[in-house]
Design an enzyme around this catalytic site. Structure first.
Site, PDB file in Angstrom:
ATOM      1  N   LYS A 164       1.983 -13.308   0.999  1.00  0.00           N
ATOM      2  CA  LYS A 164       0.845 -13.270   0.080  1.00  0.00           C
ATOM      3  C   LYS A 164       0.788 -14.624  -0.610  1.00  0.00           C
ATOM      4  CE  LYS A 164       1.113  -8.321  -1.186  1.00  0.00           C
ATOM      5  NZ  LYS A 164       1.821  -7.357  -2.080  1.00  0.00           N
ATOM      6  N   ASP A 222       8.330  -7.239   0.751  1.00  0.00           N
ATOM      7  CA  ASP A 222       7.187  -7.753  -0.021  1.00  0.00           C
ATOM      8  C   ASP A 222       7.706  -8.151  -1.416  1.00  0.00           C
ATOM      9  OD1 ASP A 222       4.871  -8.123  -1.536  1.00  0.00           O
ATOM     10  OD2 ASP A 222       4.174  -6.064  -1.365  1.00  0.00           O
ATOM     11  N   SER A 239       1.014  -3.621  -8.062  1.00  0.00           N
ATOM     12  CA  SER A 239       2.453  -3.387  -7.958  1.00  0.00           C
ATOM     13  C   SER A 239       3.119  -4.732  -7.660  1.00  0.00           C
ATOM     14  CB  SER A 239       2.751  -2.365  -6.862  1.00  0.00           C
ATOM     15  OG  SER A 239       2.353  -2.829  -5.595  1.00  0.00           O
ATOM     16  N   HIS A 286      -3.437  -9.045   2.016  1.00  0.00           N
ATOM     17  CA  HIS A 286      -4.313  -8.987   0.847  1.00  0.00           C
ATOM     18  C   HIS A 286      -3.515  -8.524  -0.379  1.00  0.00           C
ATOM     19  CE1 HIS A 286      -5.319  -4.368   1.347  1.00  0.00           C
ATOM     20  NE2 HIS A 286      -4.033  -4.609   1.436  1.00  0.00           N
ATOM     21  N   ARG A 287      -4.215  -8.429  -1.538  1.00  0.00           N
ATOM     22  CA  ARG A 287      -3.673  -7.773  -2.732  1.00  0.00           C
ATOM     23  C   ARG A 287      -4.575  -6.581  -3.041  1.00  0.00           C
ATOM     24  NH1 ARG A 287       0.598 -10.627  -5.129  1.00  0.00           N
ATOM     25  NH2 ARG A 287       1.019  -8.471  -5.765  1.00  0.00           N
ATOM     26  N   SER A 288      -4.106  -5.733  -3.939  1.00  0.00           N
ATOM     27  CA  SER A 288      -4.948  -4.579  -4.278  1.00  0.00           C
ATOM     28  C   SER A 288      -6.210  -5.003  -5.032  1.00  0.00           C
ATOM     29  CB  SER A 288      -4.151  -3.540  -5.057  1.00  0.00           C
ATOM     30  OG  SER A 288      -3.481  -4.128  -6.137  1.00  0.00           O
ATOM     31  N   LYS A 301      -2.663  -7.521   7.074  1.00  0.00           N
ATOM     32  CA  LYS A 301      -2.713  -6.316   6.251  1.00  0.00           C
ATOM     33  C   LYS A 301      -3.842  -6.478   5.247  1.00  0.00           C
ATOM     34  CE  LYS A 301       0.255  -3.485   3.265  1.00  0.00           C
ATOM     35  NZ  LYS A 301       1.021  -3.571   2.026  1.00  0.00           N
ATOM     36  N   GLU A 340       7.520  -1.152   4.749  1.00  0.00           N
ATOM     37  CA  GLU A 340       7.570  -2.232   3.754  1.00  0.00           C
ATOM     38  C   GLU A 340       8.232  -1.718   2.470  1.00  0.00           C
ATOM     39  OE1 GLU A 340       3.734  -4.165   3.443  1.00  0.00           O
ATOM     40  OE2 GLU A 340       4.006  -4.450   1.293  1.00  0.00           O
ATOM     41  N   HIS A 358      -1.575   2.334  -6.961  1.00  0.00           N
ATOM     42  CA  HIS A 358      -2.977   2.118  -6.581  1.00  0.00           C
ATOM     43  C   HIS A 358      -3.846   3.348  -6.809  1.00  0.00           C
ATOM     44  CE1 HIS A 358      -1.528  -1.253  -3.683  1.00  0.00           C
ATOM     45  NE2 HIS A 358      -1.497  -1.624  -4.946  1.00  0.00           N
ATOM     46  N   ASP A 415       4.048   1.473   3.259  1.00  0.00           N
ATOM     47  CA  ASP A 415       4.531   0.585   2.207  1.00  0.00           C
ATOM     48  C   ASP A 415       5.023   1.499   1.092  1.00  0.00           C
ATOM     49  OD1 ASP A 415       5.142  -1.199   0.236  1.00  0.00           O
ATOM     50  OD2 ASP A 415       3.149  -2.138   0.116  1.00  0.00           O
ATOM     51  N   GLU A 463      -7.380   0.090  -2.763  1.00  0.00           N
ATOM     52  CA  GLU A 463      -7.557  -0.635  -1.498  1.00  0.00           C
ATOM     53  C   GLU A 463      -8.398   0.145  -0.492  1.00  0.00           C
ATOM     54  OE1 GLU A 463      -3.531  -1.491  -0.350  1.00  0.00           O
ATOM     55  OE2 GLU A 463      -3.382  -3.200  -1.717  1.00  0.00           O
ATOM     56  N   GLN A 473       3.357   4.532  -1.806  1.00  0.00           N
ATOM     57  CA  GLN A 473       2.123   3.814  -2.158  1.00  0.00           C
ATOM     58  C   GLN A 473       1.101   3.750  -1.025  1.00  0.00           C
ATOM     59  OE1 GLN A 473       2.211   0.066  -4.673  1.00  0.00           O
ATOM     60  NE2 GLN A 473       1.540  -0.854  -2.746  1.00  0.00           N
ATOM     61  N   GLU A 474       1.580   3.469   0.208  1.00  0.00           N
ATOM     62  CA  GLU A 474       0.619   3.240   1.289  1.00  0.00           C
ATOM     63  C   GLU A 474       1.071   3.843   2.612  1.00  0.00           C
ATOM     64  OE1 GLU A 474      -0.201  -0.997   1.535  1.00  0.00           O
ATOM     65  OE2 GLU A 474      -0.045  -1.160  -0.642  1.00  0.00           O
TER      66      GLU A 474
END
Ligand code: PGA
Ligand code: ZN
Length: 394
Positions: A320, A295, A39, A348-350, A371, A268, A141, A227, A191, A149-150
Site C-alpha cells: 500500500k 499487511d 484498520s 487499495h485502502r478502505s 486487491k 492476510e 469496515h 483478510d 469497500e 474483516q474480509e
C-alpha cells in the site's frame, strides 16, 4: 522540469477529506490522490489533516520540489523525506507525500507520452494481476457484521482480465441472492462487500455455494481468501471473538483449519501486527497452495519486510503506497520481497478515491494480485483501468 504543483482537499469514499496533487512539467501533467485506512497498522507512516498539511506543504515542501527533473523519482522522493525529517512523515503527512510522489511519476510518464505502467515497468511489464476482491466483510469496515474483516475471492480460472473482473462481480451478485433467500438483508461495508450478521464459517459456506453456481454457469474456477485483520481482534493477550477468546496457539490452529476446510489460497494478517513469530509458525504449517500475507505486519516498510524474511514469517507482502509514503520506498518494498521469493499484492485502502494509479503499479511491479474490491465507483475505477490496460497485452 517541474513547473507548478497544486494541492487540494477532495472527498474520499467515506466522505472524508483527502489530499490530491497536480504536477505540471515541461510537456506533461500528473494527478494523484491519497487513500486512507480504517484498520491501519500502528507502524504506518503518519496521515495529517489536509486542512493543516496542505498549507504547510505550500510553504515548506513545494518550493523544494519546483524545478526538479520529474524523471528523477528517487531525488524527488528523497527531498520529500528531507523536508519531513522524521522518517515517518509526521511533519508533512504521508497523505501529502504519497499524492505528490505518485503525481510526479504520472507527470514524468506523461512528458514521455507513456502510460504509467510502461514508464515504471518497461516493455516487459505485460502481465495483468488477478483481481482479489472482498465479497463479504465486517470488522472495522462494517462493525456488527462478520468478525473476520474480509472474505475475498480470486478468479483463478479466468483466461482474461475482463473475464476475471466480471467473474468476481457475478459471485458478489450471487452472494446477495443467497443472503436474500435465507431472509438476511444487509448493506455493504466501506469497500463494497456485503455486511451480513452471520458467522465467519457461515460466510465461507455461503461464498462456496455462490462460487459453485457461478463456476457451473461460466466454467471459471474461483478460490477463496481472507483478510483476518487480526490486530483488530487482539486485546494484548488473546484474539477476542464474540463467542470465545483464542490464544495465539488457538488462533493459528483455527486459521490452519479454515485453510484446510475451505481450500483457502490466501490469508492476510492472520495474527496481530507484532507477531512475526506466530506468522512464522503458521506459514510453516500451511501448504504451499496458500499464501500467508502481511499487511499491518509489514506496512510496506522494507525494514519490517526484511525482518519477516529473516524469520520466514510470510509468503506474501501487501503493498500500500500510502503506508510508506513514497513511490521509491514502495518500489524498494516490492523489490526486496521479490528478491527473496515472496509474492506481492498491490492494494487499495478502505477509504479511496477514483484514482487508478495502483492498477498501473500492480502491472509495473509484477504483483500477483490487485486487491481493490469488486463494486463501488472508487473500486471499479481501478478494475476498469486494469481491463483497459490489459488490452495492450492481448
Ligand atoms: P484499511 O483496510 O484500508 O482500512 O486499513 C484494508 C486492509 O486491512 O487490507
Ligand atoms: Zn489488510
Amino acid at each position: 522540469s517541474i513547473e507548478a504543483i497544486t494541492l487540494r482537499s477532495i472527498l474520499d469514499s467515506r466522505g472524508n477529506p483527502t489530499v490530491e496533487a497536480d504536477i505540471w512539467v515541461d510537456g506533461g501533467f500528473g494527478r494523484a490522490a491519497a487513500p486512507s485506512g480504517a484498520s491501519t497498522g500502528s507502524h504506518e507512516a503518519i496521515v495529517l489533516s489536509p486542512e493543516e498539511a496542505i498549507p504547510y506543504a505550500y510553504t515548506t515542501v513545494i518550493p523544494a520540489l519546483e524545478g526538479l527533473d520529474s524523471h528523477d523519482q528517487r531525488t524527488f522522493d528523497r527531498i520529500l523525506r528531507e523536508c519531513d525529517g522524521t522518517g515517518n512523515f509526521a511533519t508533512i503527512g504521508a497523505n501529502v507525500a504519497v499524492a505528490l510522489s505518485l503525481a510526479n511519476a504520472k507527470a514524468a510518464a506523461s512528458a514521455f507520452n507513456m502510460e504509467l505502467f510502461t514508464y515504471l515497468g518497461g516493455v516487459f511489464a505485460e502481465e495483468a494481476p488477478l483481481p482479489l476482491g472482498n465479497v463479504i466483510g465486517g470488522g472495522a469496515h462494517a462493525p456488527g457484521a462478520t468478525e473476520i474483516q474480509e472474505f475475498l475471492i480470486i478468479p483463478t480460472g479466468a483466461s482474461s482480465t475482463e473475464e476475471a473482473v466480471f467473474t468476481n462481480a457475478l459471485v458478489h451478485k450471487e452472494v446477495k441472492k443467497l443472503l436474500k433467500a435465507k431472509g438476511i438483508t444487509c448493506g455493504k461495508g466501506d469497500e463494497g462487500a456485503w455486511a451480513p450478521q452471520i458467522s465467519d464459517t457461515d460466510a465461507l459456506d455461503l461464498i462456496g455455494t455462490a462460487i459453485d453456481t457461478i463456476t457451473d454457469e461460466t466454467g471459471v474456477t474461483v478460490a477463496i481468501g481472507l483478510d483476518v485483520a487480526a490486530t483488530e481482534l487482539w486485546d494484548g493477550e488473546r484474539y477476542v471473538y464474540r463467542e470465545r477468546k483464542r490464544s495465539t496457539e488457538d488462533q493459528i490452529a483455527y486459521i490452519a483449519d479454515l485453510v484446510d476446510t475451505f481450500g483457502l489460497i490466501y490469508v492476510e494478517d492472520p495474527l496481530h501486527e507484532e507477531d512475526f513469530e506466530g506468522f512464522s509458525n503458521l506459514t510453516e504449517q500451511i501448504s504451499d497452495n496458500c499464501l500467508i500475507c502481511g499487511d499491518d505486519l509489514f506496512v510496506t516498510n522494507p525494514e519490517r519486510i526484511q525482518k519477516g524474511i529473516e524469520m520466514a514469517s510470510a509468503s506474501a507482502v501487501l503493498i500500500k503506497p500510502n503506508q510508506i509514503g513514497t513511490l521509491t520506498d514502495t518500489f524498494e518494498a516490492v523489490h526486496l520481497a521479490e528478491r527473496y521469493g515472496l509474492e506481492t499484492v498491490m492494494s487499495h485502502r478502505s477509504g479511496e478515491t477514483t484514482d487508478t494509479t495502483i492498477a498501473h503499479l500492480a502491472i509495473a511491479f509484477g504483483c500477483i494480485y490487485l486487491k481493490c474490491g469488486i463494486v463501488g465507483g472508487e473500486r471499479i475505477a481501478k478494475l476498469n483501468e486494469l481491463i483497459r490496460i490489459s488490452e495492450n497485452f492481448a
